[in-house]
Motif scaffolding. Structure first.
Motif, short mmCIF file in Angstrom:
data_model
loop_
_atom_site.label_atom_id
_atom_site.label_comp_id
_atom_site.label_asym_id
_atom_site.label_seq_id
_atom_site.Cartn_x
_atom_site.Cartn_y
_atom_site.Cartn_z
N LEU A 145 2.98 -3.34 -4.27
CA LEU A 145 2.54 -2.45 -5.35
C LEU A 145 2.10 -3.30 -6.53
O LEU A 145 2.73 -4.32 -6.85
CB LEU A 145 3.67 -1.52 -5.77
N SER A 146 1.01 -2.89 -7.16
CA SER A 146 0.58 -3.58 -8.37
C SER A 146 1.63 -3.41 -9.46
O SER A 146 2.17 -2.32 -9.65
CB SER A 146 -0.77 -3.03 -8.84
N SER A 147 1.92 -4.48 -10.17
CA SER A 147 2.94 -4.42 -11.22
C SER A 147 2.55 -3.47 -12.34
O SER A 147 3.41 -2.93 -13.04
CB SER A 147 3.18 -5.82 -11.79
N GLN A 148 1.25 -3.22 -12.50
CA GLN A 148 0.79 -2.30 -13.54
C GLN A 148 1.07 -0.84 -13.16
O GLN A 148 1.12 0.03 -14.03
CB GLN A 148 -0.71 -2.48 -13.77
N ASP A 149 1.26 -0.58 -11.87
CA ASP A 149 1.48 0.79 -11.42
C ASP A 149 2.96 1.14 -11.27
O ASP A 149 3.30 2.23 -10.81
CB ASP A 149 0.80 1.01 -10.06
N LEU A 150 3.85 0.24 -11.66
CA LEU A 150 5.29 0.49 -11.57
C LEU A 150 5.77 1.11 -12.87
O LEU A 150 5.65 0.51 -13.95
CB LEU A 150 6.03 -0.82 -11.30
N ASP A 197 -0.44 -10.47 -8.88
CA ASP A 197 0.18 -9.55 -9.84
C ASP A 197 0.73 -8.31 -9.11
O ASP A 197 0.44 -7.18 -9.47
CB ASP A 197 -0.83 -9.13 -10.91
N GLN A 198 1.54 -8.59 -8.09
CA GLN A 198 2.11 -7.52 -7.28
C GLN A 198 3.63 -7.65 -7.21
O GLN A 198 4.20 -8.70 -7.50
CB GLN A 198 1.53 -7.55 -5.85
N VAL A 199 4.26 -6.55 -6.82
CA VAL A 199 5.70 -6.52 -6.62
C VAL A 199 5.98 -6.02 -5.20
O VAL A 199 5.12 -5.38 -4.57
CB VAL A 199 6.40 -5.62 -7.65
N LEU A 200 7.18 -6.29 -4.72
CA LEU A 200 7.60 -5.85 -3.40
C LEU A 200 8.49 -4.62 -3.51
O LEU A 200 9.36 -4.55 -4.38
CB LEU A 200 8.37 -6.96 -2.67
N ILE A 201 8.28 -3.64 -2.64
CA ILE A 201 9.13 -2.47 -2.54
C ILE A 201 9.86 -2.54 -1.20
O ILE A 201 9.21 -2.67 -0.15
CB ILE A 201 8.33 -1.16 -2.64
N GLY A 202 11.19 -2.49 -1.24
CA GLY A 202 11.97 -2.61 -0.02
C GLY A 202 13.06 -1.57 0.08
O GLY A 202 13.38 -0.87 -0.89
N GLU A 203 13.63 -1.47 1.27
CA GLU A 203 14.69 -0.48 1.56
C GLU A 203 15.89 -1.20 2.14
O GLU A 203 15.75 -2.08 3.01
CB GLU A 203 14.17 0.57 2.54
#
Length: 523
Positions: free
Chosen positions: A316-321, A364-370
């Motif tokens: 996910l883009s860090s700007q969209d978090l 400029d992204q972040v990771l989303i995990g479960e």
């Protein structure tokens, strides 16, 4: 009296006065023809009460009752406590589901029962409150009636307006009529005449200028599971408006001695997982997040906790978090230095970690995990099913990852949108501008330069209190000795007929002298 009022000025009621809720479900035509809507309705009701009955702290829904409106009002659940009462509430929801499919009535037969249902709801509330007043202390003295119907909103409101003139509405806070948007063409009134919002997620409530004086609210709701869940989750929010929650204090103006105070209400964006079971599945911590205190150091050293395994689901883009859905204690993830791992594998792991951080910073992204739950040695039938929390990994240029919990569907609460910024007056803008001009501007925020006074508070908390108990114990022993000596004195008179010498009294006084010398040092 004045002192008590002054004491109460800076306080407010915890969760305020939450109303009792009675849900009326109009099961007449055409509701029972929409099987998917009925399934979603019962499922979302079970979802919200699974949270309301298990969440810690004060009850967010003190009392709830469920009624089905067919040919006559049928009470499926009397007004009952919500806390720790899920089994009973779930049984009533199951009865509602079965009744909708088994007792579907025609459109003509079902309309006349709505007014009777509201009348019966008011009467039932007054009957139950007479017996529950000692238990509630008079805090729950308001009723909110929610009517779910597929009928035309304006037509239902007209029926209610004509009926409430003869009803006892002393404790009724609101009658909310929720109309499902099913795309049905009503023959009498145009669809545009139905008052309410067309928003599928957040339904705006209209203030109707009717005979009820604004008591009846019409809400248009999309007939899908997401809209239903969002609507029912609003019951978990603090609905009280008796007091504000927060004061923002800005510097006073130049020609004024009083600070500029802005009073605010606080609204939860997500539920606090710490107030729910399975808290450890929504957070990561080097120690066990499920244990607040360890029995002893020896037992803590001998315990074993699982290694967290978080499966990455997407980028996910860090700007969209959105910051409002990120919560919990921040943790910093580093490449491991575990000495048990082979040296070559350790070096390879460190290179992979650096490469991951580099690519995330570059894009400029972040990771989303479960979070993956650890596999238990028990059989699948005996193994308890646990939720899977979600987490976000935010990269930093120094080669580390910031790990934080991120909201999931079950924790999300309805978001009340704020007002537009365009409505601010010139006077308010000038006042705030003058006040902010006196606030110091920081180039950066350094927590090392900001102290909360925690150290001193902890030192004061750990100081030993003055030995007042020892002083009280000494006084009790002294009084006991005096009583013993006086009893001996009286018994000697009865036996000999003569008063004994003063030596016992003199002895008791001598015993008191060392004790009296202790008092000044104790003070």
């Amino acid at each position: 009296m004045a002192g008590n009022l002054k004491k109460m000025e800076g306080t407010r009621m915890l969760l305020g006065k939450q109303p009792a809720r009675i849900l009326l479900v109009d099961t007449s035509y055409p509701l029972f023809t929409f099987r998917e809507l009925v399934n979603d309705l019962c499922q979302t009701l079970e979802n919200v009460f699974s949270v309301a009955t298990n969440i810690g702290g004060p009850s967010r829904m003190p009392f709830f009752s469920l009624m089905s409106l067919t040919q006559y009002p049928e009470l499926l659940l009397p007004l009952s406590h919500v806390k720790n009462n899920y089994s009973r509430i779930q049984t009533s929801i199951t009865d509602l589901y079965d009744g909708i499919h088994d007792k579907g009535q025609s459109q003509t037969e079902g309309r006349g029962c709505i007014v009777q249902g509201i009348q019966e709801a008011c009467a039932h509330f007054h009957r139950q409150m007479k017996t529950m007043v000692p238990q509630t202390g008079g805090l729950c003295n308001q009723l909110e009636i929610i009517l779910l119907t597929c009928q035309q909103g304006q037509r239902v409101q007209k029926q209610i307006d004509e009926a409430i003139m003869l009803m006892n509405l002393e404790n009724v806070k609101r009658i909310q009529v929720v109309v499902f948007n099913l795309g049905i063409d009503y023959p009498i009134c145009e669809e545009s005449e139905i008052v309410g919002s067309q928003n599928s997620l957040v339904s705006n409530i209209s203030n109707n200028s009717s005979l009820s004086g604004g008591l009846v609210d019409i809400v248009n709701l999309e007939a899908d599971a997401l809209s239903l869940q969002n609507f029912f989750n609003s019951w978990l929010l603090d609905s009280s408006t008796e007091s504000e929650h927060l004061h923002i204090i800005l510097p006073a103006l130049v020609n004024d001695e009083k600070n500029v105070v802005i009073k605010c209400d606080l609204r939860e964006r997500i539920l606090n997982p710490a107030q729910l079971p399975f808290y450890g599945n929504f957070t990561v911590h080097p120690d066990s997040a499920t244990m607040k205190t360890f029995p002893s150091t020896s037992k803590a050293l001998g315990m074993s906790i699982p290694i967290y395994k978080i499966k990455i689901l997407g980028l996910l883009s860090s700007q969209d978090l959105c910051d409002s859905i990120v919560y919990g204690m921040p943790m910093i993830a580093l490449a491991t230095n575990c000495w048990k791992i082979d040296w070559d594998d350790l070096e390879k792991n460190q290179q992979l970690f650096k490469a991951l951080c580099y690519k995330l910073v570059e894009k400029d992204q972040v990771l989303i995990g479960e979070l993956e739950n650890p596999v238990s040695n028990r059989s699948r039938t005996d193994q308890e099913v646990k939720p899977n929390g979600s987490f976000v990994f935010l990269p930093a240029p120094n080669g580390t990852l910031l790990v934080k919990s991120i909201a999931v569907q079950e924790l999300l609460l309805p978001c009340q949108t704020g007002t537009s910024l365009d409505g601010a007056t010139e006077e308010s803008l000038d006042l705030i501008s003058s006040s902010l001009h006196q606030v110091e501007e920081f180039d950066s925020y350094n927590p090392l330069m900001t102290s909360s006074g925690l150290y001193q508070c902890l030192k004061n908390k750990n100081k030993k209190p003055e030995p007042k108990q020892q002083k009280r114990k000494t006084e009790n022993n002294t009084n006991r000795e005096v009583l013993i000596s006086s009893s001996k004195y009286s018994s000697n008179i009865q036996m000999t007929g003569k008063a004994p010498r003063a030596s016992p009294v003199s002895t008791s006084v001598k015993r008191l002298r060392p004790l009296l010398n202790i008092f000044p040092t104790d003070l």
